[in-house]
Motif scaffolding. Structure first.
Motif, PDB file in Angstrom:
ATOM      1  N   CYS A   1     -93.767 -67.368  53.231  1.00  0.00           N
ATOM      2  CA  CYS A   1     -92.328 -67.389  53.529  1.00  0.00           C
ATOM      3  C   CYS A   1     -91.900 -68.836  53.800  1.00  0.00           C
TER       4      CYS A   1
ATOM      5  N   GLU B   1     -89.378 -69.670  56.641  1.00  0.00           N
ATOM      6  CA  GLU B   1     -89.935 -69.621  58.000  1.00  0.00           C
ATOM      7  C   GLU B   1     -90.911 -70.763  58.223  1.00  0.00           C
TER       8      GLU B   1
ATOM      9  N   CYS C   1     -89.996 -62.676  58.399  1.00  0.00           N
ATOM     10  CA  CYS C   1     -90.495 -63.073  57.086  1.00  0.00           C
ATOM     11  C   CYS C   1     -90.146 -62.026  56.038  1.00  0.00           C
TER      12      CYS C   1
ATOM     13  N   ALA D   1     -96.031 -66.734  58.780  1.00  0.00           N
ATOM     14  CA  ALA D   1     -95.209 -67.296  57.701  1.00  0.00           C
ATOM     15  C   ALA D   1     -96.087 -67.688  56.516  1.00  0.00           C
TER      16      ALA D   1
ATOM     17  N   HIS E   1     -97.345 -64.610  54.603  1.00  0.00           N
ATOM     18  CA  HIS E   1     -96.302 -64.063  53.734  1.00  0.00           C
ATOM     19  C   HIS E   1     -95.885 -65.046  52.636  1.00  0.00           C
TER      20      HIS E   1
END
Lengths: 152, 65
Positions: A58, A61, A138, A53, A56
């Motif tokens: 993200c 997440e 993600c 996570a 990315h």
């Protein structure tokens, strides 16, 4: 027809599969096996989920609830990719996750051999399968422009 | 990139491949089979578009499998 979907969490994003109810049902059953199976160590799963996570970026997440929460120092280590304060076994696990999102071919025979030596064949398969789908979640969340909320 | 399977088959006498390796986690393998079958056999886009995207993704990822 263009459909704009901007759900509030990763799970909500996947709920857009509700337009394909049979697919959603099978997806949820599969992910339940991947994420909640009893083969891999939940801590290892969470280390990999959160590191991917962070790689990315993200946020949905990163903010998701976990059945195996880590402490703030561990989360900080994962956020910056400095695993020196973690155990040798944690580092072996994270060596796989670290390469997965953008350099799958960078995962080496030695990385996988070390993982198998640390956790065994079955847990290695369970963990690497989970890593693949942490990456999927993600990518999905980012592609669907999932935004984090206080409920995430 | 490796030129050999990195995990032994979970099934005696069978070569390591996607199915026999995932057989180390049989419940996951079964659930994946259900999901993948539903994805390929039903819904839109049709199978030609799905195959185009599958193959393009394999090329981008450099996945010989």
């Amino acid at each position: 027809m263009n459909v704009h979907i901007k759900p509030a969490s990763v799970d909500d994003a996947f709920a857009s599969l509700g337009m394909r109810a049979e697919l959603l049902e099978r997806y949820q059953s599969f992910m339940d096996q991947v994420f909640n199976g009893d083969v891999a160590n939940p801590r290892h799963m969470e280390l990999c989920r959160l590191r991917i996570a962070y790689i990315h970026g993200c946020l949905a997440e990163i903010d998701a609830e976990s059945p195996a929460p880590l402490n703030s120092a561990e989360k900080q280590a994962l956020s910056i990719g400095d695993f020196t304060t973690l155990s040798e076994e944690d580092r072996v696990v994270l060596a796989i996750a670290e390469q997965w999102p953008y350099n799958q071919h960078g995962v080496t025979d030695a990385d996988v051999d070390a993982l198998k030596a640390a956790v065994g064949d079955a847990a290695s398969v369970a963990l690497m399968t989970a890593i693949a789908f942490f990456d999927v979640r993600c990518r999905w969340a980012i592609a669907f422009s999932v935004t984090p909320t206080s409920d995430n | 990139m490796s030129s050999r399977a990195r995990v032994d088959s979970a099934i005696d006498g069978q070569e390591s491949d996607f199915g026999t390796i995932l057989s180390h986690t049989p419940a996951t393998l079964a659930a994946f089979g259900e999901l993948y079958a539903e994805f390929w056999q039903n819904g839109s886009p049709g199978p030609v578009m799905k195959e185009l995207t599958r193959l393009r993704n394999a090329r981008v990822t450099d996945c010989g499998f």
